[in-house]
Write an enzyme that holds these catalytic residues in place. Structure first.
Site, PDB file in Angstrom:
ATOM      1  N   GLU A  16       0.892  -1.157   0.000  1.00  0.00           N
ATOM      2  CA  GLU A  16       0.000   0.000   0.000  1.00  0.00           C
ATOM      3  C   GLU A  16       0.928   1.204   0.000  1.00  0.00           C
ATOM      4  O   GLU A  16       1.269   1.752   1.040  1.00  0.00           O
ATOM      5  CB  GLU A  16      -0.919   0.017   1.220  1.00  0.00           C
ATOM      6  CG  GLU A  16      -1.987   1.098   1.132  1.00  0.00           C
ATOM      7  CD  GLU A  16      -2.423   1.662   2.457  1.00  0.00           C
ATOM      8  OE1 GLU A  16      -2.350   2.900   2.603  1.00  0.00           O
ATOM      9  OE2 GLU A  16      -2.813   0.887   3.328  1.00  0.00           O
ATOM     10  N   CYS A  48      -2.346   8.649   3.780  1.00  0.00           N
ATOM     11  CA  CYS A  48      -2.129   8.137   2.429  1.00  0.00           C
ATOM     12  C   CYS A  48      -3.379   8.293   1.569  1.00  0.00           C
ATOM     13  O   CYS A  48      -3.308   8.217   0.340  1.00  0.00           O
ATOM     14  CB  CYS A  48      -1.683   6.678   2.463  1.00  0.00           C
ATOM     15  SG  CYS A  48      -2.809   5.588   3.372  1.00  0.00           S
TER      16      CYS A  48
END
Length: 550
Positions: A296, A331
């Protein structure tokens, strides 16, 4: 900095806070904890330790963690060196390829882990434990109380979801009838063995806790590394799990710098690594670990406002939350807002500026930026303003009247308006405009009738496809956008966002075979297990069978 301001900063950080609902916050430290987040200071620093083979150990040297609000060293953690990692390497390398358990061996561990999740969720549900973690998070990564409380709350709910029998349900097998009597093919989920979890600073508890437990569920033995500036939070979570019954030997935990852990993974022949962090490191790990990674990585996340203008106040509030909550250090933060001209004409930028102007260091709705210095943020802002047609939408200045150390950033919420065609016509401008500034900064652009293909071209040029939002209730517009983009977690509708990762839905990127996920059974099985087919063939052999050579 005036003495009054210094007292205000000290009071905000060190006083007992007020919990949600107006109730005075507990400052009681749980019996299993080894730190006191209300009293951590240079005079009484918190002390972190490594965990290897079930024993908490120290290293020869220590890192000093600097308080992001006042610059004093308030946490001391191991600075583990290359010549100290052999025990970790040995543990990882010697973990059986068949794991600590699998559907055919040590199956009692599925029940044990389900019980640990139930007891752990109950422990996290205690107000004093919830507030302990929330305060510890706020001291390590200063953000609003609501943002801090969210981590232990989501972690508790997720642990409730995987309590009792839910862990063994993750290992559910399936069977297919064979070609003759006595033959059946069965699919089972197998662990990898010695694995690792690497997570960043911005969510000190949630990401690492969930991925570590997920690795355990499927039978793996994880070695865990969190950014050492915040890693003491995950250490406390592990101590809590030990308190409620997790065997201390199930997880190894290490404080160290990236190159040291990279060597540990290579020498330990790590079977799978879950990495959350920057794209550059993700690519290096992919090479060094021969593709045995789930990622990720970076997220330059976008939001498109469609042609139908409605719920202006709500949309502006959500956009402000997505771009500037925790000073943009997520993020999933909104890095680019692409608004239809109808929204621009209706005044969306003015509304965003008003919302951003309400953020304050006093309540930590804006705070220190831990990976970009103020000077670096200024440099990026000035480079963006030099793009043809670009202009400052709002913000643009450093914060003042604070004691945030110079190694960190202190900047007000900022947005730059950059023309769509400027980004599409020049590859260098595109790279600059789509650089992820992990802080309170976003790019705003607009499009008119007939320019949706240009928007889609812009979006599909981007390297990262984590989250996105499409703000519209126009079904035809939504279908066009959804069918021509690939972001792994995408919100669609007038209430669409880019941030928020609640425990009930998948969160992760898409468009890459290495894409990781978190939260759901599908994510856990994808990241932490592999498929194995067992073909049972008991017979009987037919009485009339004759051998034939083919």
């Amino acid at each position: 900095l005036s003495s009054v301001t210094r007292k205000m900063v000290f009071f905000r950080v060190c006083r007992p806070a007020v919990a949600l609902g107006g109730r005075a916050m507990s400052t009681k430290v749980p019996s299993w904890a080894t730190v006191n987040p209300w009293e951590m200071s240079a005079a009484t620093p918190a002390i972190g330790k490594n965990l290897c083979g079930g024993k908490w150990i120290e290293s020869l040297k220590q890192h000093s963690v600097v308080d992001p609000l006042n610059g004093e060293a308030f946490v001391l953690v191991p600075d583990t060196a290359l010549d100290e990692i052999d025990p970790f390497i040995e543990r990882m390398a010697k973990c059986p390829r068949t794991g600590l358990h699998n559907p055919l061996r040590n199956v009692n561990r599925y029940n044990m882990l389900g019980d640990v999740m139930a007891r752990g969720a109950n422990e996290l549900g205690k107000p004093e434990v919830n507030e302990f973690f929330a305060k510890l998070i706020q001291r390590l990564v200063p953000k609003s109380w609501a943002q801090c409380v969210g981590e232990p709350t989501i972690t508790r709910k997720w642990m409730e979801n995987y309590s009792c029998d839910q862990v063994r349900y993750l290992a559910r097998s399936f069977g297919i009838p064979g070609d003759h009597e006595g033959q059946t093919s069965t699919g089972v989920r197998m662990p990898f063995g010695g694995v690792s979890v690497i997570t960043p600073f911005n969510f000190p508890l949630e990401i690492c806790a969930l991925q570590t437990c997920s690795a355990l569920f499927m039978g793996n033995q994880p070695t865990v590394k969190v950014d050492w500036k915040v890693a003491i939070c995950m250490e406390q979570f592990l101590r809590m799990l030990h308190h409620v019954g997790l065997p201390p030997t199930d997880v190894d935990y290490i404080y160290c710098d990236g190159p040291v852990f990279n060597e540990l993974l290579v020498q330990g022949n790590c079977r799978m690594t879950l990495f959350t962090g920057s794209q550059a490191i993700a690519e290096k790990l992919t090479v060094d670990l021969r593709g045995r990674v789930k990622l990720e990585d970076a997220g330059f996340d976008w939001k498109v406002l469609g042609p139908d203008v409605k719920e202006m106040e709500y949309v502006a509030w959500q956009a402000d939350q997505d771009a500037y909550a925790f000073s943009g250090q997520k993020c999933s933060a909104q890095s680019m807002l692409i608004a239809h001209q109808n929204w621009m004409d209706a005044g969306i930028v003015r509304k965003l500026a008003e919302r951003a102007g309400k953020r304050s260091l006093e309540d930590l709705t804006v705070g220190p930026v831990l990976t970009w210095s103020t000077e670096r943020i200024k440099g990026h802002l000035n480079a963006c303003l030099a793009i043809p047609g670009a202009e400052l939408a709002f913000g643009g200045s450093a914060l003042s009247g604070h004691s945030i150390p110079s190694c960190y950033g202190a900047f007000e919420p900022t947005a730059v308006n950059i023309p769509l065609r400027s980004m599409l016509d020049d590859p260098q401008v595109f790279r600059l405009a789509t650089t992820e500034l992990f802080g309170p900064f976003q790019v705003i652009t607009s499009f008119g009738e007939g320019e949706l293909p240009l928007v889609l071209e812009l979006l599909n040029r981007m390297e990262n496809h984590l989250t996105a939002g499409i703000v519209s209730n126009d079904q035809h517009f939504l279908n066009t956008m959804l069918s021509n983009t690939i972001n792994g977690t995408i919100y669609a509708g007038i209430r669409a966002k880019t941030t928020a990762a609640p425990q009930q839905h998948w969160f992760g990127p898409s468009g890459d075979p290495r894409s990781a996920g978190i939260h759901t059974p599908e994510a856990i099985k994808l990241c932490w297990s592999s498929h194995r087919e067992i073909i049972y063939d008991y017979g009987p052999v037919p009485a009339a069978w004759q051998p034939k050579t083919s």
